[in-house]
Design a protein around this motif. Structure first.
Motif, PDB file in Angstrom:
ATOM      1  N   UNK A  25      10.665  18.690  -2.984  1.00 45.44           N
ATOM      2  CA  UNK A  25      10.424  18.718  -4.441  1.00 45.44           C
ATOM      3  C   UNK A  25      11.736  18.554  -5.198  1.00 45.44           C
ATOM      4  N   UNK A  26      12.773  19.205  -4.693  1.00 48.21           N
ATOM      5  CA  UNK A  26      14.084  19.089  -5.353  1.00 48.21           C
ATOM      6  C   UNK A  26      14.599  17.656  -5.297  1.00 48.21           C
ATOM      7  N   UNK A  27      14.393  16.992  -4.157  1.00 44.05           N
ATOM      8  CA  UNK A  27      14.812  15.579  -4.055  1.00 44.05           C
ATOM      9  C   UNK A  27      14.048  14.722  -5.070  1.00 44.05           C
ATOM     10  N   UNK A  28      12.759  15.000  -5.200  1.00 50.74           N
ATOM     11  CA  UNK A  28      11.945  14.190  -6.112  1.00 50.74           C
ATOM     12  C   UNK A  28      12.445  14.328  -7.553  1.00 50.74           C
ATOM     13  N   UNK A  29      12.776  15.548  -7.919  1.00 50.98           N
ATOM     14  CA  UNK A  29      13.272  15.773  -9.286  1.00 50.98           C
ATOM     15  C   UNK A  29      14.645  15.107  -9.476  1.00 50.98           C
ATOM     16  N   UNK A 122       5.345  20.695 -11.399  1.00 49.51           N
ATOM     17  CA  UNK A 122       5.407  21.982 -12.110  1.00 49.51           C
ATOM     18  C   UNK A 122       6.828  22.260 -12.603  1.00 49.51           C
ATOM     19  N   UNK A 123       7.796  21.778 -11.857  1.00 52.11           N
ATOM     20  CA  UNK A 123       9.199  22.026 -12.228  1.00 52.11           C
ATOM     21  C   UNK A 123       9.636  21.118 -13.381  1.00 52.11           C
ATOM     22  N   UNK A 128      12.810  19.636 -18.177  1.00 50.44           N
ATOM     23  CA  UNK A 128      12.870  18.925 -19.464  1.00 50.44           C
ATOM     24  C   UNK A 128      13.215  19.876 -20.608  1.00 50.44           C
ATOM     25  N   UNK A 129      12.674  21.066 -20.533  1.00 53.31           N
ATOM     26  CA  UNK A 129      12.976  22.047 -21.576  1.00 53.31           C
ATOM     27  C   UNK A 129      14.476  22.362 -21.577  1.00 53.31           C
ATOM     28  N   UNK A 130      15.034  22.525 -20.397  1.00 55.39           N
ATOM     29  CA  UNK A 130      16.463  22.849 -20.305  1.00 55.39           C
ATOM     30  C   UNK A 130      17.328  21.659 -20.699  1.00 55.39           C
TER      31      UNK A 130
END
Lengths: 141, 146
Positions: A25-29, A122-123, A128-130
């Motif tokens: 998931x981290x790689x995808x982001x 979900x992340x 995006x908010x940050x």
């Protein structure tokens, strides 16, 4: 390491499917969805005391992804003086997607890959908010 | 207040509640009259890992000793849990649906699984392990696995 608005710190649980899901998931982001604004921080570099990595953690909000209740990613970021803006547990996401049981370690099964994608989705709004907060901060000087 | 026998092996400490009986798998049974509350031991929950889902047989299910009562899915394994008593399920812990991780957090308390209206508690309990017998059993298992 380059400067990013948000750092993503996944579980380093090697040999455990939930840890692998967190890293996928981290790689995808960081590599596909928000490559210019996010940066993956390997937990191992924090544990080893890498100065450049510690510096990035101290200066940027983090989203931590924990593979189990030990919550090593979250604990380590806090211990390094970082700000955990959001933390998310893979198991909680799995509970919302029961059909996506992760299996496999080095190579996840289809369920695990889909779970990683669901986790990334979900992340993404958290990131995006940050990113938006960072942008506003830059504009304000 | 529940008291515990404690086993520490390597970095792990396992509690055995002294006020209840256990079957061989580590399902505990705590009787209050004919109503028997069941759950899983601290040793079983620690060895099995974080619980993702707990599916308990529906209320009204009639069980014999050894019948499957619940299936727990953890990050490591799926465990089929057998009933330590015969009777029918009269209540299911609602937290099993919404927060099954309570099994890991409080296995002898809030993490109970179900209540069974026992039909022959006296004879069933005589075939279960008392806390000291269960303690001895898991001590061997824990030493072997660590």
């Amino acid at each position: 390491m380059r400067q990013a608005d948000v750092i993503i710190v996944p579980c380093s649980g090697i040999g455990k499917p939930y840890g692998t899901v967190s890293r996928e998931a981290a790689y995808e982001i960081t590599e596909e969805l928000r490559p210019d604004q996010t940066q993956l921080v390997p937990l191992s570099l924090l544990v080893l005391g890498d100065e450049a990595t510690h510096s990035i953690v101290e200066r940027n909000p983090a989203i931590t992804i924990d593979g189990c209740k030990l919550a090593c990613a979250t604990k380590m970021v806090k211990e390094c003086g970082g700000q955990v803006a959001h933390n998310i547990a893979v198991l909680d996401v799995y509970r919302r997607h029961k059909q996506l049981k992760p299996q496999g370690i080095a190579i996840l099964n289809e369920g695990g890959l889909k779970l990683a994608h669901a986790l990334a989705e979900e992340i993404l709004p958290m990131a995006d908010q940050l990113i938006e907060i960072a942008r506003k901060g830059e504009q304000n000087g | 207040m529940t008291e515990f026998l404690k086993i520490t092996i390597d970095k792990f400490t396992f509690n055995v509640a002294t006020d209840r009986y256990y079957n061989e798998e580590g399902v505990w049974a705590l009787a209050q009259g004919n109503r028997v509350r069941i759950g899983i031991s601290d040793f079983l929950q620690q060895r099995s890992g974080d619980v993702a889902f707990a599916e308990i047989k529906p209320q009204g299910t009639v069980l014999a000793v050894g019948d499957e009562t619940a299936v727990i899915e953890t990050v490591k394994v799926n465990i089929s849990l057998s009933s330590p008593v015969s009777g029918s399920i009269v209540e299911i812990n609602p937290l099993m649906e919404t927060a099954p991780e309570i099994i890991n957090q409080d296995p002898y308390g809030e993490g109970w699984l179900a209540i069974i209206e026992a039909t022959q508690w006296e004879s069933d309990s005589s075939r279960l392990l008392d806390p000291h017998a269960y303690y001895s059993r898991i001590q061997i298992q824990a030493e072997e696995s660590v």
